[in-house]
Design a protein around this motif. Sequence first.
Motif, short mmCIF file in Angstrom:
data_model
loop_
_atom_site.label_atom_id
_atom_site.label_comp_id
_atom_site.label_asym_id
_atom_site.label_seq_id
_atom_site.Cartn_x
_atom_site.Cartn_y
_atom_site.Cartn_z
N SER A 69 -4.67 19.45 -8.20
CA SER A 69 -4.45 20.55 -7.26
C SER A 69 -3.76 20.10 -5.99
CB SER A 69 -5.77 21.26 -6.93
OG SER A 69 -6.65 20.37 -6.29
N ALA A 70 -3.95 18.86 -5.59
CA ALA A 70 -3.31 18.34 -4.38
C ALA A 70 -1.89 17.85 -4.64
CB ALA A 70 -4.14 17.19 -3.81
N MET A 71 -1.59 17.46 -5.88
CA MET A 71 -0.35 16.74 -6.14
C MET A 71 0.67 17.48 -7.01
SD MET A 71 -0.10 12.83 -7.32
CE MET A 71 1.45 11.98 -7.27
N TYR A 72 0.23 18.14 -8.06
CA TYR A 72 1.14 18.76 -9.00
C TYR A 72 2.05 19.78 -8.30
CZ TYR A 72 3.04 21.22 -13.02
OH TYR A 72 3.90 21.79 -13.93
N ASN A 73 3.34 19.62 -8.48
CA ASN A 73 4.36 20.50 -7.90
C ASN A 73 4.39 20.43 -6.36
OD1 ASN A 73 6.57 22.16 -8.35
ND2 ASN A 73 5.38 24.03 -8.22
N VAL A 74 3.82 19.36 -5.78
CA VAL A 74 3.80 19.16 -4.33
C VAL A 74 4.54 17.88 -3.95
CG1 VAL A 74 2.32 18.75 -2.32
CG2 VAL A 74 1.62 20.41 -4.06
N ASN A 75 4.14 16.77 -4.54
CA ASN A 75 4.74 15.46 -4.23
C ASN A 75 4.55 14.55 -5.43
OD1 ASN A 75 5.73 13.10 -3.08
ND2 ASN A 75 4.47 13.21 -1.25
N GLN A 76 5.48 13.65 -5.63
CA GLN A 76 5.35 12.69 -6.73
C GLN A 76 4.72 11.38 -6.28
OE1 GLN A 76 9.28 12.29 -8.41
NE2 GLN A 76 10.22 11.87 -6.44
N SER A 77 4.33 11.27 -5.01
CA SER A 77 3.66 10.09 -4.46
C SER A 77 2.22 10.41 -4.08
CB SER A 77 4.35 9.59 -3.18
OG SER A 77 5.42 8.74 -3.47
N ILE A 78 1.35 9.40 -4.22
CA ILE A 78 -0.03 9.49 -3.76
C ILE A 78 -0.43 8.14 -3.20
CG2 ILE A 78 -0.98 8.93 -6.04
CD1 ILE A 78 -3.29 10.96 -5.28
N TYR A 79 -1.23 8.15 -2.14
CA TYR A 79 -1.76 6.93 -1.54
C TYR A 79 -3.23 6.79 -1.95
CZ TYR A 79 2.28 7.15 1.65
OH TYR A 79 3.53 7.20 2.20
N ILE A 80 -3.60 5.61 -2.40
CA ILE A 80 -4.96 5.34 -2.88
C ILE A 80 -5.49 4.11 -2.15
CG2 ILE A 80 -6.39 4.80 -4.90
CD1 ILE A 80 -3.91 5.94 -6.57
N ARG A 81 -6.74 4.18 -1.69
CA ARG A 81 -7.38 3.03 -1.01
C ARG A 81 -8.70 2.72 -1.70
NH1 ARG A 81 -6.17 1.61 4.20
NH2 ARG A 81 -8.36 1.65 4.83
N VAL A 82 -8.86 1.45 -2.10
CA VAL A 82 -10.05 1.01 -2.82
C VAL A 82 -10.64 -0.18 -2.07
CG1 VAL A 82 -10.98 0.34 -5.06
CG2 VAL A 82 -8.84 1.65 -4.96
N PRO A 83 -11.81 -0.01 -1.45
CA PRO A 83 -12.43 -1.13 -0.75
C PRO A 83 -13.12 -2.08 -1.73
CG PRO A 83 -13.78 0.82 -0.49
CD PRO A 83 -12.57 1.23 -1.26
N PHE A 84 -13.11 -3.37 -1.39
CA PHE A 84 -13.87 -4.36 -2.14
C PHE A 84 -14.28 -5.47 -1.18
CE2 PHE A 84 -9.47 -5.64 -2.36
CZ PHE A 84 -9.48 -7.03 -2.26
N VAL A 85 -15.35 -6.17 -1.51
CA VAL A 85 -15.92 -7.16 -0.60
C VAL A 85 -15.73 -8.57 -1.16
CG1 VAL A 85 -18.06 -7.98 0.48
CG2 VAL A 85 -17.62 -5.52 0.28
N ILE A 86 -15.31 -9.47 -0.28
CA ILE A 86 -15.19 -10.89 -0.59
C ILE A 86 -16.03 -11.64 0.44
CG2 ILE A 86 -13.63 -12.88 -0.66
CD1 ILE A 86 -13.18 -10.94 -2.95
N ALA A 87 -17.00 -12.40 -0.03
CA ALA A 87 -17.86 -13.14 0.90
C ALA A 87 -17.09 -14.28 1.56
CB ALA A 87 -19.08 -13.69 0.16
N ASP A 88 -16.39 -15.09 0.76
CA ASP A 88 -15.69 -16.26 1.29
C ASP A 88 -14.35 -16.41 0.60
OD1 ASP A 88 -14.76 -18.65 2.28
OD2 ASP A 88 -16.49 -19.83 1.60
#
Length: 179
Positions: A69-88
Amino acid sequence: YAFTGGGGASVPVLSPGAPCSAHVPTSATDAAGWTDAAFDDSGWLTGNTGVGYERSSGYESLIGLDVESAMYNVNQSIYIRVPFVIADPLQIQSLSLGMKYDDGFVAYINGVQVAASGSAPANPQWNSGSGNHSDSQAVVFQDFNLDANISALQAGTNILAIHGMNYGIKSLDLLFVPK
C-alpha cells in the motif's frame, strides 16, 4: 548476515525475520542521513524482514513487512533499516551478507556502502529502480563478502541499511530478506 569470530565459528547475528523499519521515500530530502546509525526512523513502518509485497503468488510466506500500500504505483525505491548488536567488533574476522532480493539493492552498515546487487544503479537516487532479478533467483540467498568493510562495525547497536529497488513502480512483487 554472519560473522566468523575467534575459533573459526560462524555466528549469525541477523536472521531472516529480524525486526526492521522501512520507508518509501517521496522526495530527495528523504535521503538525508537515512543510512547512518544515529538516524531517527521512529516515524517509519515497522515489522520484520522480508520487506516486500506480492500481487500474484510466490513470496507470501517470506513477507514480514508488507509495503504494497505504501509502495505500489508510488515509488520503485524503499529504504530499510535493520538493527543488530555486536559486542566486540575487534573479534570479527570475516563478514558476509546473505540476501534474498527482488529486484536490486545497495546495502550499508552504519552509513558505509558494503554491497550491491549487479542490477542496482551505481549512484542510486531516492526514486531509483533496478534491473530485473528473476523470481526463481530472488528466493535463494545470494552471499556477498563484506570482509573489506569490517571496520564499519561498532560496539553495540549497528544498522544494516538497505536501499531496495524494484523494476518499475507497477511491478507485481518485491522482496528483501537479509541475513
